[in-house]
Structure formats: C-alpha cells, structure tokens
Design a protein around this motif. Sequence first.
Motif, PDB file in Angstrom:
ATOM      1  N   ASN A   5       0.820  -1.211   0.000  1.00 29.42           N
ATOM      2  CA  ASN A   5       0.000   0.000   0.000  1.00 29.42           C
ATOM      3  C   ASN A   5       0.855   1.263   0.000  1.00 29.42           C
ATOM      4  O   ASN A   5       0.398   2.317  -0.428  1.00 29.42           O
ATOM      5  CB  ASN A   5      -0.957   0.002   1.194  1.00 29.42           C
ATOM      6  CG  ASN A   5      -2.127  -0.916   0.988  1.00 29.42           C
ATOM      7  OD1 ASN A   5      -2.515  -1.206  -0.140  1.00 29.42           O
ATOM      8  ND2 ASN A   5      -2.707  -1.397   2.071  1.00 29.42           N
ATOM      9  N   ARG A  65       1.057   2.290  -3.564  1.00 27.55           N
ATOM     10  CA  ARG A  65      -0.195   2.884  -4.029  1.00 27.55           C
ATOM     11  C   ARG A  65      -0.336   4.315  -3.524  1.00 27.55           C
ATOM     12  O   ARG A  65      -0.660   5.221  -4.290  1.00 27.55           O
ATOM     13  CB  ARG A  65      -1.384   2.046  -3.558  1.00 27.55           C
ATOM     14  CG  ARG A  65      -2.729   2.596  -3.995  1.00 27.55           C
ATOM     15  CD  ARG A  65      -3.890   1.800  -3.409  1.00 27.55           C
ATOM     16  NE  ARG A  65      -3.856   1.684  -1.964  1.00 27.55           N
ATOM     17  CZ  ARG A  65      -4.244   2.638  -1.102  1.00 27.55           C
ATOM     18  NH1 ARG A  65      -4.669   3.791  -1.554  1.00 27.55           N
ATOM     19  NH2 ARG A  65      -4.195   2.433   0.199  1.00 27.55           N
ATOM     20  N   ILE A  66      -0.063   4.522  -2.245  1.00 26.56           N
ATOM     21  CA  ILE A  66      -0.194   5.852  -1.643  1.00 26.56           C
ATOM     22  C   ILE A  66       0.818   6.814  -2.260  1.00 26.56           C
ATOM     23  O   ILE A  66       0.493   7.962  -2.559  1.00 26.56           O
ATOM     24  CB  ILE A  66      -0.046   5.763  -0.114  1.00 26.56           C
ATOM     25  CG1 ILE A  66      -1.247   5.002   0.462  1.00 26.56           C
ATOM     26  CG2 ILE A  66       0.093   7.131   0.507  1.00 26.56           C
ATOM     27  CD1 ILE A  66      -1.068   4.571   1.902  1.00 26.56           C
ATOM     28  N   LEU A  72       2.132   6.673  -5.267  1.00 21.63           N
ATOM     29  CA  LEU A  72       1.713   6.996  -6.627  1.00 21.63           C
ATOM     30  C   LEU A  72       0.555   7.979  -6.632  1.00 21.63           C
ATOM     31  O   LEU A  72       0.520   8.899  -7.455  1.00 21.63           O
ATOM     32  CB  LEU A  72       1.329   5.727  -7.387  1.00 21.63           C
ATOM     33  CG  LEU A  72       2.490   4.817  -7.765  1.00 21.63           C
ATOM     34  CD1 LEU A  72       1.963   3.506  -8.325  1.00 21.63           C
ATOM     35  CD2 LEU A  72       3.419   5.501  -8.741  1.00 21.63           C
ATOM     36  N   GLU A  73      -0.386   7.803  -5.722  1.00 20.98           N
ATOM     37  CA  GLU A  73      -1.497   8.751  -5.623  1.00 20.98           C
ATOM     38  C   GLU A  73      -0.982  10.146  -5.298  1.00 20.98           C
ATOM     39  O   GLU A  73      -1.427  11.135  -5.875  1.00 20.98           O
ATOM     40  CB  GLU A  73      -2.485   8.301  -4.553  1.00 20.98           C
ATOM     41  CG  GLU A  73      -3.313   7.098  -4.942  1.00 20.98           C
ATOM     42  CD  GLU A  73      -4.152   6.552  -3.800  1.00 20.98           C
ATOM     43  OE1 GLU A  73      -4.060   7.056  -2.654  1.00 20.98           O
ATOM     44  OE2 GLU A  73      -4.913   5.598  -4.057  1.00 20.98           O
ATOM     45  N   LYS A  74      -0.036  10.222  -4.359  1.00 28.11           N
ATOM     46  CA  LYS A  74       0.536  11.522  -3.954  1.00 28.11           C
ATOM     47  C   LYS A  74       1.294  12.139  -5.138  1.00 28.11           C
ATOM     48  O   LYS A  74       1.180  13.335  -5.387  1.00 28.11           O
ATOM     49  CB  LYS A  74       1.458  11.322  -2.754  1.00 28.11           C
ATOM     50  CG  LYS A  74       1.918  12.581  -2.118  1.00 28.11           C
ATOM     51  CD  LYS A  74       0.795  13.249  -1.386  1.00 28.11           C
ATOM     52  CE  LYS A  74       1.323  14.366  -0.536  1.00 28.11           C
ATOM     53  NZ  LYS A  74       0.261  15.159   0.056  1.00 28.11           N
ATOM     54  N   ASN A 124       0.758  11.663  -8.322  1.00 25.82           N
ATOM     55  CA  ASN A 124      -0.209  12.096  -9.330  1.00 25.82           C
ATOM     56  C   ASN A 124      -0.888  13.411  -8.943  1.00 25.82           C
ATOM     57  O   ASN A 124      -1.284  14.174  -9.807  1.00 25.82           O
ATOM     58  CB  ASN A 124      -1.258  11.013  -9.583  1.00 25.82           C
ATOM     59  CG  ASN A 124      -0.707   9.882 -10.397  1.00 25.82           C
ATOM     60  OD1 ASN A 124       0.193  10.063 -11.191  1.00 25.82           O
ATOM     61  ND2 ASN A 124      -1.249   8.685 -10.186  1.00 25.82           N
ATOM     62  N   GLU A 125      -0.997  13.673  -7.645  1.00 25.53           N
ATOM     63  CA  GLU A 125      -1.548  14.941  -7.195  1.00 25.53           C
ATOM     64  C   GLU A 125      -0.630  16.107  -7.559  1.00 25.53           C
ATOM     65  O   GLU A 125      -1.087  17.210  -7.799  1.00 25.53           O
ATOM     66  CB  GLU A 125      -1.744  14.945  -5.676  1.00 25.53           C
ATOM     67  CG  GLU A 125      -2.865  14.069  -5.190  1.00 25.53           C
ATOM     68  CD  GLU A 125      -2.917  14.012  -3.671  1.00 25.53           C
ATOM     69  OE1 GLU A 125      -2.195  14.779  -2.989  1.00 25.53           O
ATOM     70  OE2 GLU A 125      -3.700  13.199  -3.162  1.00 25.53           O
TER      71      GLU A 125
END
Length: 55
Positions: A42, A45-46, A48-50, A52-53
């Motif tokens: 995870n 995942r976290i 990559l999300e950050k 992308n922001e």
Amino acid sequence: MARNKVMDYKMKHYAARVQGVENLILGEKSDYGNLTSRQCGNFVRIALEKANELV
C-alpha cells in the motif's frame, strides 16, 4: 555514484499515517519488519497517488 531514494522517510511516515500503522514504525531508521506485505504494498499505491496529485 549517488543513489536515488525512491521514498524518503517523511513520505514513508505519511503513507504509514494514512494506513493507520505509523505506530508500528519509529524514527528515521524505521523498522518495517512489523508490517504485513499488504501494508508495504500500500505504500506504493499511496506514493503513486501523492505523485499524481503533484502532476
């Protein structure tokens, strides 16, 4: 040769905090042996999300 850091300790602690497992890791020289494989996955995942922001 300089080695690139994929995730610095601040990002790792952010990801742990988001998951609610920050209490399982301590300090800059964190011990991630207390985490499950899923929790470690995870982190990716976290992160990559950050990332992308920021784009």
